[in-house]
Design an enzyme around this catalytic site. Sequence first.
Site, PDB file in Angstrom:
ATOM      1  N   GLU A 166       0.804  -1.227   0.000  1.00 43.53           N
ATOM      2  CA  GLU A 166       0.000   0.000   0.000  1.00 43.53           C
ATOM      3  C   GLU A 166       0.840   1.282   0.000  1.00 43.53           C
ATOM      4  O   GLU A 166       0.862   2.037   0.976  1.00 43.53           O
ATOM      5  CB  GLU A 166      -0.976  -0.016   1.175  1.00 43.53           C
ATOM      6  CG  GLU A 166      -1.930  -1.199   1.133  1.00 43.53           C
ATOM      7  CD  GLU A 166      -2.959  -1.172   2.253  1.00 43.53           C
ATOM      8  OE1 GLU A 166      -2.830  -0.323   3.168  1.00 43.53           O
ATOM      9  OE2 GLU A 166      -3.888  -2.002   2.217  1.00 43.53           O
ATOM     10  N   GLU A 220      -5.270  -8.627   0.163  1.00 45.43           N
ATOM     11  CA  GLU A 220      -6.022  -8.361   1.394  1.00 45.43           C
ATOM     12  C   GLU A 220      -7.476  -8.101   1.038  1.00 45.43           C
ATOM     13  O   GLU A 220      -7.767  -7.353   0.118  1.00 45.43           O
ATOM     14  CB  GLU A 220      -5.509  -7.124   2.151  1.00 45.43           C
ATOM     15  CG  GLU A 220      -4.212  -7.274   2.882  1.00 45.43           C
ATOM     16  CD  GLU A 220      -3.881  -6.019   3.685  1.00 45.43           C
ATOM     17  OE1 GLU A 220      -4.810  -5.256   4.050  1.00 45.43           O
ATOM     18  OE2 GLU A 220      -2.685  -5.793   3.950  1.00 45.43           O
TER      19      GLU A 220
END
Length: 337
Positions: free
Chosen positions: A59, A241
């Site tokens: 991220e 995720e």
Amino acid sequence: LLEREIAPLATLYHWDLPQSLQDRGGWASREVVDRFADYSELVFEGLGELVDNWVTHNEPWVTAFLGYAYGTKAPGLRDWHTALAAAHHVLLSHGRAVTTFRNGNRPGQIGITLDLTHVYGEPEAGRRLDGHRNRWFLDPLLRGGYPADMVDLYEERIGPLDFVVDGDFEEIAVPIDFLGINFYQPAIVRGRDDDGPVGVEEIPDDTARTAMGWRVQPDSLTDLLVRLKRDYGDFPLMITENGASYDDPPLDGSAVVEDPRRLEYVRDHVAAVERALAAGVDVRGYYVWSFLDNFEWEYGYEKRFGIVFVDFPTQRRIPKRSALWYRDLIASSNGKG
């Protein structure tokens, strides 16, 4: 993991920059790029006989913008030019790490994980948010440069992107084997001129929410995956995720913690991935976030994403109903892709 025939997918960086490097500017400093390359080589050498598959960064948007612009993650700064420099250096360090991996002639695969969202709402506001959240990372990785509309926006509202050096984009766009996607919720937005450089705000609605206040809209994951195929071509994707935080019931001595909403969330998002597969999207894997309840950064231990309950005072682990469901799903699909 290997003894139990579970293939590890190791992430080199998940927001844990050494303080000594932060003291010298953190990701806003170009020096960190070289340090990350050194670190990557050490990890590849140390674990290369055990781990085949790697993620360079988890991220980058969170690292750069939540850390340096919005100030909600470490180091808690609020400076947009610094955030843009940090984003660039994270991407550049990713490219260096991939090159280090390739130069070592190592087996296995390497990629990067982006936290992407699918954007709905007012077209102009949606285009800006998509540029900020998605294209600012997708385009340099897969197209070799930043999106022109966002360069114009940032240079007008923040200043010149003077941290970009000739040859950077060639390093950033070094070929990867897969793109990891962390997905939790869509964004539904409208314009708001006083809401920072991007100028958007969320449109409130009555959609179901998780304990984090995040929308539950599984179809948006299908929309995102189909969009990626349409705009960036056939490319191996992996859901690295996907999951939900909900308030679990108090422990009562039962062998299983009931979590019907989390089970429904995971079930419906797995189905959303299956619909994308049916539409021809090349999705190679799906990971639930997360196996265990864990430390959720600025939320501490308050938010529980795990499919296995952790009683933090005693460290006792208790499976939730979602864990048993997911176990059975994996068993039923073993050998089927």
